[in-house]
Enzyme design. Structure first.
Site, PDB file in Angstrom:
ATOM      1  CB  ALA A 165      -1.130   0.415   1.517  1.00 11.43           C
ATOM      2  N   GLY A 191       0.856  -4.693   1.454  1.00 10.67           N
ATOM      3  CA  GLY A 191      -0.637  -5.631   0.372  1.00 10.67           C
ATOM      4  C   GLY A 191      -0.036  -5.639  -1.132  1.00 10.67           C
ATOM      5  CD  GLU A 195      -1.843  -7.956   3.229  1.00 15.17           C
ATOM      6  OE1 GLU A 195      -3.628  -7.310   4.110  1.00 15.17           O
ATOM      7  OE2 GLU A 195      -1.926  -6.113   3.059  1.00 15.17           O
ATOM      8  CD  GLU A 242       1.707  -5.616   6.083  1.00 17.79           C
ATOM      9  OE1 GLU A 242       0.829  -5.449   5.064  1.00 17.79           O
ATOM     10  OE2 GLU A 242       2.432  -6.208   5.640  1.00 17.79           O
TER      11      GLU A 242
HETATM   12  N1  T1G Z   1       4.436   3.065  -0.250  1.00 16.00           N
HETATM   13  C1  T1G Z   1       5.560   4.913  -0.686  1.00 16.00           C
HETATM   14  N2  T1G Z   1       5.749   4.818  -0.689  1.00 16.00           N
HETATM   15  C2  T1G Z   1       7.559   3.911  -1.095  1.00 16.00           C
HETATM   16  C3  T1G Z   1       7.251   2.477  -0.494  1.00 16.00           C
HETATM   17  C4  T1G Z   1       5.078   2.086   0.075  1.00 16.00           C
HETATM   18  N3  T1G Z   1       4.989   0.908   0.667  1.00 16.00           N
HETATM   19  N4  T1G Z   1       7.955   1.825  -0.098  1.00 16.00           N
HETATM   20  C5  T1G Z   1       8.605   2.257  -0.742  1.00 16.00           C
HETATM   21  N5  T1G Z   1       8.562   3.600  -0.794  1.00 16.00           N
HETATM   22  C6  T1G Z   1       9.338   4.976  -1.325  1.00 16.00           C
HETATM   23  C7  T1G Z   1      10.203   5.490  -0.436  1.00 16.00           C
HETATM   24  O1  T1G Z   1       9.762   6.781   0.642  1.00 16.00           O
HETATM   25  C8  T1G Z   1      11.428   6.519  -1.434  1.00 16.00           C
HETATM   26  O2  T1G Z   1      11.064   7.035  -1.793  1.00 16.00           O
HETATM   27  C9  T1G Z   1      11.172   5.486  -2.666  1.00 16.00           C
HETATM   28  O3  T1G Z   1      10.374   5.257  -2.203  1.00 16.00           O
HETATM   29  C10 T1G Z   1      12.747   4.045  -2.686  1.00 16.00           C
HETATM   30  O4  T1G Z   1      12.059   3.587  -0.970  1.00 16.00           O
HETATM   31  C11 T1G Z   1      -2.646  -2.678   3.309  1.00 16.00           C
HETATM   32  C12 T1G Z   1      -1.024  -1.875   4.549  1.00 16.00           C
HETATM   33  C13 T1G Z   1      10.242  -1.592  -1.444  1.00 16.00           C
HETATM   34  C14 T1G Z   1      11.834  -2.731  -0.242  1.00 16.00           C
HETATM   35  O5  T1G Z   1       6.370  -1.999   4.706  1.00 16.00           O
HETATM   36  O6  T1G Z   1      10.692  -1.259   2.239  1.00 16.00           O
HETATM   37  O7  T1G Z   1       0.895  -2.893   2.910  1.00 16.00           O
HETATM   38  O8  T1G Z   1      13.005   8.403  -0.682  1.00 16.00           O
HETATM   39  O9  T1G Z   1      14.652   3.743  -0.895  1.00 16.00           O
HETATM   40  O10 T1G Z   1      15.804   0.430  -0.745  1.00 16.00           O
HETATM   41  O11 T1G Z   1      -1.540  -4.751   4.234  1.00 16.00           O
HETATM   42  O12 T1G Z   1      10.971   0.636   0.374  1.00 16.00           O
HETATM   43  O13 T1G Z   1      12.584   8.158  -3.073  1.00 16.00           O
HETATM   44  O14 T1G Z   1      11.028   9.632  -2.472  1.00 16.00           O
HETATM   45  O15 T1G Z   1      13.476   2.124  -0.001  1.00 16.00           O
HETATM   46  O16 T1G Z   1      14.796  -0.337  -3.077  1.00 16.00           O
HETATM   47  C15 T1G Z   1       4.385  -2.484   3.205  1.00 16.00           C
HETATM   48  C16 T1G Z   1       8.018  -0.780   2.453  1.00 16.00           C
HETATM   49  C17 T1G Z   1       2.823  -1.425   3.486  1.00 16.00           C
HETATM   50  C18 T1G Z   1       7.506  -2.340   2.360  1.00 16.00           C
HETATM   51  C19 T1G Z   1      12.303  -1.080  -1.468  1.00 16.00           C
HETATM   52  N6  T1G Z   1       4.903  -2.465   2.608  1.00 16.00           N
HETATM   53  N7  T1G Z   1       8.703  -0.222   1.409  1.00 16.00           N
HETATM   54  O17 T1G Z   1      13.493  -0.355  -0.941  1.00 16.00           O
HETATM   55  O18 T1G Z   1      13.996   1.890  -2.171  1.00 16.00           O
HETATM   56  S1  T1G Z   1       1.702  -1.178   4.155  1.00 16.00           S
HETATM   57  C20 T1G Z   1       6.181  -2.072   3.423  1.00 16.00           C
HETATM   58  C21 T1G Z   1      10.203  -0.425   1.412  1.00 16.00           C
HETATM   59  C22 T1G Z   1       0.291  -2.061   3.421  1.00 16.00           C
HETATM   60  C23 T1G Z   1      -1.500  -3.380   3.834  1.00 16.00           C
HETATM   61  C24 T1G Z   1      -0.526  -2.579   4.372  1.00 16.00           C
HETATM   62  C25 T1G Z   1      11.237  -0.667   0.255  1.00 16.00           C
HETATM   63  C26 T1G Z   1      11.425  -1.376  -0.350  1.00 16.00           C
HETATM   64  P1  T1G Z   1      12.199   8.591  -2.221  1.00 16.00           P
HETATM   65  P2  T1G Z   1      13.584   3.187  -0.920  1.00 16.00           P
HETATM   66  P3  T1G Z   1      14.478   0.502  -2.180  1.00 16.00           P
END
Ligand code: T1G
Length: 698
Positions: A61, A102, A105, A125
């Protein structure tokens, strides 16, 4: 954001929402519409959803939309997952890279999941203070069983393709065109008029699984809130029909999403991603490749740093002219990797590779071709200057010379060389091969290339790199000084080490200041104090001297079996020591201080607000670029509770007006050491937050 093409009756939807294919509201709307359109088309047999073919299926998400997603009732991942679940036609996912949160999911809602050998699957999450809120707590246990689902959701770690196949999370690992394989599989299901919705599966488990799981996670008020809710949601999957359990999941998800804990974790998520953004750094600044490294000194820090390089696949030479030290260093490295093999955390082959990557040498000419050198010798300016002068003479001209000093002046060290632009601080934290934090300390002369190379190296070494300015103690140790000083004053006034440590661990710290002092070594604290006393930087007013008294008693901490606590042989558990209590009581008497019972919240306020007040000065001096950087330093380097977001975020959440009022009261009661930081007073007065401060850059 999505593109579609049809392969022999199967509609392939490719998500392309850079940088991480986050399932933003707009992306979800597009996918739902494409599915409805295909569903209405009799020529369409089924669907495949895939990523952008660049190693990312979906990062989940859109975290950036969390603040608004509920208020504005925007279409979100949950709606997309529900739409997939209700699809009358078969659907599969073809995962080419990471499927997280997500994103996984969405995959769980499909009939089939195919991945490539490099694909990764995770529900992180929990690291955002949340639980999987789009059906993950209901579908994952149905698909892989309750115990593996608890493991995956409570840890939030990724499973690689092989493990995902093994635990039944995915149906197939395709070493080739995964989209074509998925389309063929969908055609197969369509031909048989078959669907395999996970939501229709049954799941059972013994209640003890859940009661035991609750015991294994932190208490709700100590960062465990999301974990307990996740366990309850998975239990609902066993106890209730799918829709009922799913409604329970949503209720818990909203409670967490709007809660203080998750907002703190979201702050950390974005603060960590801000670290690499360095104001004033010219775009495209060159980074020197670091293919080979050298470390000076084979002590605890030296060997830890060497293993960090080896673990990242970079060959490293450890230079130490003292043969015993080299033998101790070699033994430490061999034992560390040997233990990891014994614990099944590393294969024999990998351990052999890492050991082979670390070479011990005894002369400077043997490190002449290193791309980067990290000096990790005794914390003395004279010793460091002599080492840097020898490095400057021996190592190739374009190499970067870094120092692991934790307090000393980078500019003075750089001045011992003819290449101050290539000198920088790389402050690792002990044990260096474990602790994630790396303070990259820029000197006045450190060039943009040297800074950019060092920050990038931190990422290669799988560290969280924070760029900080050059001052006594940089960010972390500079703030640590008033924190541990205040803890010592509390001892003089009536508290005991175990009371101070208990109050701060109850607040959420991994360890209290006195247990940390015993771990780090009382003599180290006494050495730093002596240096500050000499430099006249010990700070205003009389400073308690317990570390001096303990050192005189030979109580140097864990390494001597006693410090602020006593330790049984082979046991690291700190035990209160009546001798220490007597020493403290006598010190109060000698100082003419009448001891009193000090309540835990006063202990917490005085220690944490001492941090915050110094943090405000660090920010105003430009030693830290942003308040978020300070939070990351304290969470990754000093065990500040992440569920409180870090000291500066915590201050903002309490409200700077309230913090200032307490600091002013402490100032009135305890004197100059509590003079409110001007920035704290300014922001509090303006009703602003540290997070809004974009002030002086280092
Ligand atoms: N949403 C929005 N922006 C995101 C994002 C996300 N999920 N993940 C990364 N970014 C942005 C980040 O801020 C950065 O922006 C750029 O992407 C590159 O990220 C319903 C509610 C995917 C492994 O927890 O672990 O789904 O600084 O530097 O090292 O159940 O990002 O360049 O402007 O980290 O290659 C669950 C979170 C969400 C994964 C990539 N997902 N992301 O790593 O790049 S909650 C997560 C990461 C959810 C549902 C629930 C990592 C990555 P900017 P980066 P990276």
């Amino acid at each position: 954001m999505i593109s579609t093409n049809t392969q022999d009756g199967v509609v392939v939807l490719s998500i392309d929402n850079p940088p991480v294919n986050a399932l933003s509201s707009a992306t979800c709307v597009e996918v739902i519409e494409a599915l409805q359109k295909g569903n209405d088309d009799p020529a369409v047999a089924g669907f495949v959803i895939t990523g952008n073919g660049r190693g990312m299926f979906s990062g989940g998400a859109d975290i950036g939309e969390f603040a608004t997603i509920m208020q504005e009732r925007k279409v979100n991942v949950r709606d997309l997952v529900d739409a997939v679940d209700k699809l009358p036609k078969p659907i599969a996912v073809a995962v080419d890279g990471r499927a997280l949160g997500g994103g996984l999911e969405l995959a769980l809602a499909c009939d089939l999941r195919l991945g490539t050998p490099s694909s990764l699957f995770g529900l992180p999450e929990i690291k955002l203070g949340l639980l999987p809120g789009a059906g993950g707590t209901q579908r994952l246990p149905r698909l892989i069983g309750v115990v593996p689902a608890l493991e995956m959701i409570l840890k939030g770690d990724n499973a690689d393709a092989a493990k995902a196949k093994k635990i039944g999370l995915i149906d197939e690992v395709v070493d080739g065109d995964v989209v074509a394989a998925a389309a063929a599989a969908v055609r197969g299901l369509a031909a048989k008029g078959e669907k395999r919705r996970v939501s229709e599966k049954k799941v059972s488990a013994y209640p003890i699984y859940f009661s035991e799981a609750h015991k294994r996670v932190p208490p709700e008020d100590k960062g465990g809130f999301a974990a307990h809710k996740a366990i309850d949601a998975i239990e609902a999957a066993v106890d209730w029909p799918f829709n009922h359990g799913s409604a329970r999941e949503l209720r818990y998800f909203i409670e967490l999403l709007t809660g203080r804990e998750s907002r703190a974790y979201q702050h950390i998520f974005f603060a960590e991603r801000e670290l690499a953004k360095i104001p004033g750094m010219p775009a495209g600044t060159a980074q020197h490749p670091v293919r080979s490294a050298a470390v000076i000194g084979s002590g605890t820090m030296g060997t830890g740093i060497a293993m960090t390089f080896a673990n990242a696949g970079i060959g490293v030479r450890v230079l130490d002219t003292n043969a015993q030290a080299v033998e101790r260093g070699r033994a430490t490295v061999e034992k560390t990797y040997g233990d990891q093999v014994k614990r099944g955390r590393m294969t024999e082959e990998t351990a052999a590779e890492r050991l082979a990557a670390i070479e011990f040498v005894d002369s400077y000419d043997k490190i002449a071709d290193a791309d980067l050198v990290v000096e990790a010798v005794f914390e003395s300016m004279d010793v460091k200057k002599s080492v840097f002068a020898q490095l400057d003479a021996a190592v190739k001209p374009d190499a970067i010379l870094a120092t692991n000093t934790s307090t000393l002046d980078i500019d003075a060290i750089a001045a011992a060389t003819g290449r101050p632009g290539q000198v920088i601080g790389t402050h690792f934290f002990s044990p260096a091969n474990i602790m994630k934090l790396l303070e990259v300390v820029r000197g006045t002369a450190s060039s943009p290339e040297t800074i950019a190379t060092s920050m990038a190296l931190g990422k290669t070494l799988r560290k969280v790199s924070v760029l900080v300015g050059n001052c006594d103690g940089f960010v972390g140790n500079r703030m640590l000084a008033p924190y541990i000083r205040e803890a010592a004053h509390l001892l003089e006034e009536g508290a005991l080490p175990q009371e101070v440590d208990a109050a701060l661990t109850d607040f959420g710290f991994a360890m209290g200041p006195f247990a940390v002092a015993d771990l780090a070594g009382i003599d180290v604290a006494a050495h730093i104090r002596a240096g500050r006393e000499q430099a006249g930087t010990l700070g205003p007013g009389r400073v308690p001297r317990f570390e001096v008294m303990l050192t005189e008693l030979g109580r140097l901490g864990q390494k001597t079996g006693s410090g602020f606590y006593r330790y049984e042989p082979g046991d690291r558990k700190p035990k209160p020591d009546p001798q220490i209590e007597q020493m403290i009581v006598e010190e109060s008497r000698a100082l003419g201080i009448e001891r009193r019972a000090i309540p835990p919240d006063e202990i917490v306020k005085r220690c944490v607000y001492a941090l915050i007040n110094e943090g405000a000065k660090v920010l105003a001096d430009g030693i830290a670029l942003r308040s978020g950087d300070i939070d990351i330093v304290w969470i990754y380097g000093y065990g500040f509770p992440p569920f409180r977001g870090g000291p500066m975020y915590y201050a903002d959440s309490v409200g700077l007006k309230k913090v200032l009022a307490d600091v002013e009261a402490f100032h009135a009661a305890y004197g100059e050491r509590w003079a409110p930081a001007p920035l704290l007073a300014e922001l509090a007065g303006a009703g602003k937050r540290f997070a809004s401060y974009k002030g002086a850059q280092a």
